[in-house]
Scaffold this motif. Structure first.
Motif, PDB file in Angstrom:
ATOM      1  N   GLU A 159      44.315  65.584  23.368  1.00 46.43           N
ATOM      2  CA  GLU A 159      44.912  65.487  24.694  1.00 46.43           C
ATOM      3  C   GLU A 159      45.789  66.695  24.990  1.00 46.43           C
ATOM      4  OE1 GLU A 159      44.685  63.422  27.428  1.00 46.43           O
ATOM      5  OE2 GLU A 159      42.942  62.760  26.306  1.00 46.43           O
ATOM      6  N   ARG A 160      45.881  67.007  26.249  1.00 46.79           N
ATOM      7  CA  ARG A 160      46.675  68.129  26.727  1.00 46.79           C
ATOM      8  C   ARG A 160      48.163  67.817  26.578  1.00 46.79           C
ATOM      9  NH1 ARG A 160      47.057  69.666  32.992  1.00 46.79           N
ATOM     10  NH2 ARG A 160      48.609  71.269  32.786  1.00 46.79           N
ATOM     11  N   GLN A 161      48.896  68.794  26.108  1.00 40.39           N
ATOM     12  CA  GLN A 161      50.341  68.635  25.988  1.00 40.39           C
ATOM     13  C   GLN A 161      50.966  68.881  27.363  1.00 40.39           C
ATOM     14  OE1 GLN A 161      52.185  71.417  23.366  1.00 40.39           O
ATOM     15  NE2 GLN A 161      54.209  70.572  23.635  1.00 40.39           N
ATOM     16  N   VAL A 162      51.673  67.916  27.875  1.00 39.46           N
ATOM     17  CA  VAL A 162      52.307  68.036  29.174  1.00 39.46           C
ATOM     18  C   VAL A 162      53.672  68.680  28.997  1.00 39.46           C
ATOM     19  CG1 VAL A 162      53.159  66.776  31.187  1.00 39.46           C
ATOM     20  CG2 VAL A 162      51.089  66.007  30.025  1.00 39.46           C
ATOM     21  N   ARG A 163      53.935  69.734  29.766  1.00 43.42           N
ATOM     22  CA  ARG A 163      55.230  70.402  29.711  1.00 43.42           C
ATOM     23  C   ARG A 163      56.047  69.998  30.926  1.00 43.42           C
ATOM     24  NH1 ARG A 163      55.751  75.047  25.891  1.00 43.42           N
ATOM     25  NH2 ARG A 163      53.729  75.112  24.908  1.00 43.42           N
ATOM     26  N   TYR A 164      57.330  69.785  30.693  1.00 39.16           N
ATOM     27  CA  TYR A 164      58.252  69.384  31.749  1.00 39.16           C
ATOM     28  C   TYR A 164      59.248  70.498  32.001  1.00 39.16           C
ATOM     29  CZ  TYR A 164      56.497  64.676  30.944  1.00 39.16           C
ATOM     30  OH  TYR A 164      55.686  63.584  30.819  1.00 39.16           O
ATOM     31  N   CYS A 165      59.623  70.668  33.246  1.00 40.68           N
ATOM     32  CA  CYS A 165      60.675  71.618  33.605  1.00 40.68           C
ATOM     33  C   CYS A 165      62.003  71.064  33.075  1.00 40.68           C
ATOM     34  CB  CYS A 165      60.726  71.805  35.115  1.00 40.68           C
ATOM     35  SG  CYS A 165      62.072  72.886  35.657  1.00 40.68           S
TER      36      CYS A 165
ATOM     37  N   TYR B 194      64.869  71.773  34.086  1.00 39.43           N
ATOM     38  CA  TYR B 194      65.872  71.680  35.155  1.00 39.43           C
ATOM     39  C   TYR B 194      65.615  70.503  36.099  1.00 39.43           C
ATOM     40  CZ  TYR B 194      67.007  76.305  33.465  1.00 39.43           C
ATOM     41  OH  TYR B 194      67.344  77.346  32.667  1.00 39.43           O
ATOM     42  N   CYS B 195      64.326  70.318  36.515  1.00 41.28           N
ATOM     43  CA  CYS B 195      64.036  69.265  37.499  1.00 41.28           C
ATOM     44  C   CYS B 195      63.065  68.207  36.967  1.00 41.28           C
ATOM     45  CB  CYS B 195      63.484  69.877  38.786  1.00 41.28           C
ATOM     46  SG  CYS B 195      61.819  70.565  38.639  1.00 41.28           S
ATOM     47  N   SER B 196      62.615  68.329  35.723  1.00 41.49           N
ATOM     48  CA  SER B 196      61.713  67.381  35.056  1.00 41.49           C
ATOM     49  C   SER B 196      60.329  67.292  35.702  1.00 41.49           C
ATOM     50  CB  SER B 196      62.325  65.984  34.987  1.00 41.49           C
ATOM     51  OG  SER B 196      63.532  66.038  34.272  1.00 41.49           O
ATOM     52  N   SER B 197      59.942  68.287  36.478  1.00 34.40           N
ATOM     53  CA  SER B 197      58.624  68.314  37.102  1.00 34.40           C
ATOM     54  C   SER B 197      57.565  68.700  36.062  1.00 34.40           C
ATOM     55  CB  SER B 197      58.614  69.334  38.239  1.00 34.40           C
ATOM     56  OG  SER B 197      57.306  69.519  38.723  1.00 34.40           O
ATOM     57  N   THR B 198      56.336  68.246  36.256  1.00 32.69           N
ATOM     58  CA  THR B 198      55.220  68.632  35.377  1.00 32.69           C
ATOM     59  C   THR B 198      54.393  69.746  36.013  1.00 32.69           C
ATOM     60  OG1 THR B 198      53.813  66.921  36.327  1.00 32.69           O
ATOM     61  CG2 THR B 198      55.061  66.348  34.339  1.00 32.69           C
ATOM     62  N   ASN B 199      54.836  70.291  37.120  1.00 32.93           N
ATOM     63  CA  ASN B 199      54.121  71.340  37.840  1.00 32.93           C
ATOM     64  C   ASN B 199      54.473  72.707  37.246  1.00 32.93           C
ATOM     65  OD1 ASN B 199      52.660  72.750  39.708  1.00 32.93           O
ATOM     66  ND2 ASN B 199      54.049  72.358  41.416  1.00 32.93           N
ATOM     67  N   MET B 200      54.090  72.924  35.993  1.00 30.40           N
ATOM     68  CA  MET B 200      54.410  74.160  35.286  1.00 30.40           C
ATOM     69  C   MET B 200      53.178  75.062  35.242  1.00 30.40           C
ATOM     70  SD  MET B 200      57.564  73.706  34.490  1.00 30.40           S
ATOM     71  CE  MET B 200      57.994  74.816  33.184  1.00 30.40           C
ATOM     72  N   GLU B 201      53.385  76.359  35.519  1.00 31.97           N
ATOM     73  CA  GLU B 201      52.294  77.329  35.546  1.00 31.97           C
ATOM     74  C   GLU B 201      52.644  78.519  34.665  1.00 31.97           C
ATOM     75  OE1 GLU B 201      52.207  78.337  39.644  1.00 31.97           O
ATOM     76  OE2 GLU B 201      51.471  76.381  40.271  1.00 31.97           O
ATOM     77  N   PRO B 202      51.655  79.124  33.987  1.00 33.96           N
ATOM     78  CA  PRO B 202      51.928  80.339  33.214  1.00 33.96           C
ATOM     79  C   PRO B 202      52.421  81.450  34.136  1.00 33.96           C
ATOM     80  CG  PRO B 202      49.763  79.463  32.696  1.00 33.96           C
ATOM     81  CD  PRO B 202      50.268  78.692  33.857  1.00 33.96           C
ATOM     82  N   PHE B 203      53.406  82.221  33.679  1.00 25.07           N
ATOM     83  CA  PHE B 203      54.010  83.249  34.523  1.00 25.07           C
ATOM     84  C   PHE B 203      54.526  84.378  33.642  1.00 25.07           C
ATOM     85  CE2 PHE B 203      57.580  85.032  36.994  1.00 25.07           C
ATOM     86  CZ  PHE B 203      56.917  85.331  38.174  1.00 25.07           C
ATOM     87  N   THR B 204      54.410  85.614  34.128  1.00 22.01           N
ATOM     88  CA  THR B 204      54.947  86.776  33.432  1.00 22.01           C
ATOM     89  C   THR B 204      56.111  87.315  34.252  1.00 22.01           C
ATOM     90  OG1 THR B 204      52.773  87.289  32.550  1.00 22.01           O
ATOM     91  CG2 THR B 204      54.415  89.028  32.459  1.00 22.01           C
ATOM     92  N   LYS B 205      57.292  87.218  33.698  1.00 24.43           N
ATOM     93  CA  LYS B 205      58.510  87.660  34.385  1.00 24.43           C
ATOM     94  C   LYS B 205      58.747  89.141  34.078  1.00 24.43           C
ATOM     95  CE  LYS B 205      63.332  86.295  34.925  1.00 24.43           C
ATOM     96  NZ  LYS B 205      64.362  85.361  34.461  1.00 24.43           N
TER      97      LYS B 205
END
Length: 132
Positions: free
Chosen positions: A79-85, A87-98
């Motif tokens: 199963e996919r590991q769900v990541r939580y924000c 700060y706001c506990s949202s599951t709407n996390m996307e890969p990003f390069t800062k």
């Protein structure tokens, strides 16, 4: 005649697509791979690393590349590991390069890249960046 079926920012992504197409019997070629390997900042300007197929294989290649194989991966790996924000506990996390844009600007002004960017996840809800 060769036509472009997909383009990617990184050469390894194009090689994966080429291998997937060839596993289905579709002859594929990778264009601009070595140029992007040498000057990765040219990727967007050149249209990325292109995967090309013969014109009569174009529709088959598009269908094959647009298939979602995630369920096969989940069946194999689990199963996919769900990541939580954090700060706001949202599951709407996307890969990003800062820091990618400033690195590009430093390259333009000084002629040499300084790699001070970070890979992580960005929350789609609150916009916060989390380093992995």
């Amino acid at each position: 005649m060769l036509v472009t079926v997909a383009s990617f920012s990184f050469p390894y992504e194009a090689q994966i697509a080429k291998a997937a197409l060839e596993s289905e019997g579709i002859k594929a070629f990778v264009a601009d791979e070595h140029t992007i390997n040498m000057q990765w900042l040219y990727s967007n300007a050149m249209g990325g690393v292109r995967v090309q197929v013969l014109e009569y294989d174009l529709e088959s290649a598009r269908l094959m590349l647009n298939q979602d194989h995630s369920m096969k991966v989940y069946a194999e790996v689990g199963e996919r590991q769900v990541r939580y924000c954090e700060y706001c506990s949202s599951t709407n996390m996307e890969p990003f390069t800062k820091g990618k844009k400033p690195a590009y600007l430093v390259f333009l002004f000084f002629g040499m890249p300084l790699f001070f960017y970070k890979h992580g996840l960005k929350c789609g809800s609150c916009g916060r960046f989390t380093k992995i």
